[in-house]
Design a protein around this motif. Sequence first.
Motif, PDB file in Angstrom:
ATOM      1  N   GLN A  34      -7.212 -11.607  14.982  1.00  0.00           N
ATOM      2  CA  GLN A  34      -5.791 -11.266  14.918  1.00  0.00           C
ATOM      3  C   GLN A  34      -5.336 -10.925  13.507  1.00  0.00           C
ATOM      4  O   GLN A  34      -4.596  -9.969  13.306  1.00  0.00           O
ATOM      5  CB  GLN A  34      -4.947 -12.438  15.452  1.00  0.00           C
ATOM      6  N   LEU A  35      -5.751 -11.726  12.531  1.00  0.00           N
ATOM      7  CA  LEU A  35      -5.229 -11.596  11.165  1.00  0.00           C
ATOM      8  C   LEU A  35      -6.155 -10.827  10.222  1.00  0.00           C
ATOM      9  O   LEU A  35      -5.777 -10.522   9.098  1.00  0.00           O
ATOM     10  CB  LEU A  35      -4.929 -12.985  10.593  1.00  0.00           C
ATOM     11  N   LYS A  36      -7.380 -10.582  10.644  1.00  0.00           N
ATOM     12  CA  LYS A  36      -8.361  -9.722   9.964  1.00  0.00           C
ATOM     13  C   LYS A  36      -9.091 -10.324   8.766  1.00  0.00           C
ATOM     14  O   LYS A  36     -10.237 -10.005   8.552  1.00  0.00           O
ATOM     15  CB  LYS A  36      -7.740  -8.388   9.523  1.00  0.00           C
ATOM     16  N   THR A  37      -8.469 -11.170   7.957  1.00  0.00           N
ATOM     17  CA  THR A  37      -9.156 -11.684   6.760  1.00  0.00           C
ATOM     18  C   THR A  37      -9.083 -13.207   6.694  1.00  0.00           C
ATOM     19  O   THR A  37      -8.151 -13.817   7.221  1.00  0.00           O
ATOM     20  CB  THR A  37      -8.533 -11.121   5.459  1.00  0.00           C
ATOM     21  N   THR A  38     -10.080 -13.794   6.022  1.00  0.00           N
ATOM     22  CA  THR A  38     -10.064 -15.247   5.852  1.00  0.00           C
ATOM     23  C   THR A  38      -8.879 -15.666   4.997  1.00  0.00           C
ATOM     24  O   THR A  38      -8.318 -16.741   5.200  1.00  0.00           O
ATOM     25  CB  THR A  38     -11.369 -15.755   5.203  1.00  0.00           C
ATOM     26  N   LYS A  39      -8.480 -14.798   4.077  1.00  0.00           N
ATOM     27  CA  LYS A  39      -7.331 -15.097   3.210  1.00  0.00           C
ATOM     28  C   LYS A  39      -6.047 -15.197   4.050  1.00  0.00           C
ATOM     29  O   LYS A  39      -5.240 -16.115   3.858  1.00  0.00           O
ATOM     30  CB  LYS A  39      -7.193 -14.021   2.148  1.00  0.00           C
ATOM     31  N   ALA A  40      -5.872 -14.272   4.984  1.00  0.00           N
ATOM     32  CA  ALA A  40      -4.681 -14.281   5.845  1.00  0.00           C
ATOM     33  C   ALA A  40      -4.676 -15.509   6.757  1.00  0.00           C
ATOM     34  O   ALA A  40      -3.632 -16.135   6.962  1.00  0.00           O
ATOM     35  CB  ALA A  40      -4.612 -13.003   6.671  1.00  0.00           C
ATOM     36  N   VAL A  41      -5.837 -15.865   7.293  1.00  0.00           N
ATOM     37  CA  VAL A  41      -5.941 -17.050   8.163  1.00  0.00           C
ATOM     38  C   VAL A  41      -5.640 -18.301   7.338  1.00  0.00           C
ATOM     39  O   VAL A  41      -4.901 -19.185   7.791  1.00  0.00           O
ATOM     40  CB  VAL A  41      -7.333 -17.140   8.841  1.00  0.00           C
ATOM     41  N   ALA A  42      -6.196 -18.373   6.135  1.00  0.00           N
ATOM     42  CA  ALA A  42      -5.958 -19.531   5.262  1.00  0.00           C
ATOM     43  C   ALA A  42      -4.472 -19.661   4.940  1.00  0.00           C
ATOM     44  O   ALA A  42      -3.911 -20.762   4.988  1.00  0.00           O
ATOM     45  CB  ALA A  42      -6.770 -19.390   3.976  1.00  0.00           C
ATOM     46  N   ARG A  43      -3.808 -18.554   4.655  1.00  0.00           N
ATOM     47  CA  ARG A  43      -2.375 -18.573   4.353  1.00  0.00           C
ATOM     48  C   ARG A  43      -1.588 -19.039   5.581  1.00  0.00           C
ATOM     49  O   ARG A  43      -0.674 -19.844   5.463  1.00  0.00           O
ATOM     50  CB  ARG A  43      -1.920 -17.174   3.928  1.00  0.00           C
ATOM     51  N   GLU A  44      -1.966 -18.549   6.735  1.00  0.00           N
ATOM     52  CA  GLU A  44      -1.290 -18.927   7.991  1.00  0.00           C
ATOM     53  C   GLU A  44      -1.396 -20.431   8.248  1.00  0.00           C
ATOM     54  O   GLU A  44      -0.446 -21.065   8.695  1.00  0.00           O
ATOM     55  CB  GLU A  44      -1.918 -18.150   9.159  1.00  0.00           C
ATOM     56  N   LEU A  45      -2.570 -20.998   7.971  1.00  0.00           N
ATOM     57  CA  LEU A  45      -2.821 -22.404   8.291  1.00  0.00           C
ATOM     58  C   LEU A  45      -2.482 -23.356   7.148  1.00  0.00           C
ATOM     59  O   LEU A  45      -2.447 -24.570   7.352  1.00  0.00           O
ATOM     60  CB  LEU A  45      -4.291 -22.591   8.676  1.00  0.00           C
ATOM     61  N   GLY A  46      -2.296 -22.818   5.960  1.00  0.00           N
ATOM     62  CA  GLY A  46      -2.000 -23.668   4.810  1.00  0.00           C
ATOM     63  C   GLY A  46      -3.223 -24.417   4.307  1.00  0.00           C
ATOM     64  O   GLY A  46      -3.127 -25.568   3.878  1.00  0.00           O
ATOM     65  N   VAL A  47      -4.377 -23.756   4.382  1.00  0.00           N
ATOM     66  CA  VAL A  47      -5.625 -24.341   3.885  1.00  0.00           C
ATOM     67  C   VAL A  47      -6.258 -23.350   2.920  1.00  0.00           C
ATOM     68  O   VAL A  47      -5.797 -22.223   2.779  1.00  0.00           O
ATOM     69  CB  VAL A  47      -6.616 -24.671   5.044  1.00  0.00           C
ATOM     70  N   SER A  48      -7.362 -23.767   2.292  1.00  0.00           N
ATOM     71  CA  SER A  48      -8.036 -22.859   1.366  1.00  0.00           C
ATOM     72  C   SER A  48      -8.866 -21.831   2.143  1.00  0.00           C
ATOM     73  O   SER A  48      -9.266 -22.065   3.291  1.00  0.00           O
ATOM     74  CB  SER A  48      -8.950 -23.639   0.419  1.00  0.00           C
TER      75      SER A  48
END
Length: 185
Positions: A34-48
């Motif tokens: 859905q979000l395409k990048t690990t950076k976007a997923v990390a931002r969404e979840l509030g993790v590194s």
Amino acid sequence: MGEIEDAIERADQESFTREPPKTLKGQITYLMKQLKTTKAVARELGVSQRSVERYIKGERKHPPKDIADRINSSVRSRWQPQVRKRRRKQATATGGITVETRARFGYTAPVGTTDDGRFRRLTVHLSPAYAQRLFDAREIGASDHEMRGIIAEGFKEVYFQDGGGRAIGLSDVAINDIDYLDLDY
């Protein structure tokens, strides 16, 4: 989230035709699609970003409960958007929305009648116009109080005034002290 927002979310989840992924790896993989990048997923979840990479590889399988809850919530909020959209479109076009609640209802009534609020357990089917107003209010970020007002107005018209057949002098209905509220559409 308020009571109305929670009820809409529950109604959305009841419309799922397939269950969302349950495993951590499956959920993270879905979010990656859905979000395409690990950076976007990390931002969404509030993790590194590194934590997301560990979840994907299976190196980390048991995140803390608050992070696991955020992952689950994020997946569920994105799951089957077309099913949600179709159900909402049907509710706003022809189906309407059913509201079941137990709450204290108060109202403004003409002099000589009682306007004391009291607890009532009601199940009322509101017209598609009220469903449209409720969904529109949610889209623009209306407060729970504003969405309660829309439902209260629908209750006034459908339940208290019976479509204009009684209680014509009733001017305002207020919903307070909600024990529970459930929506179906």
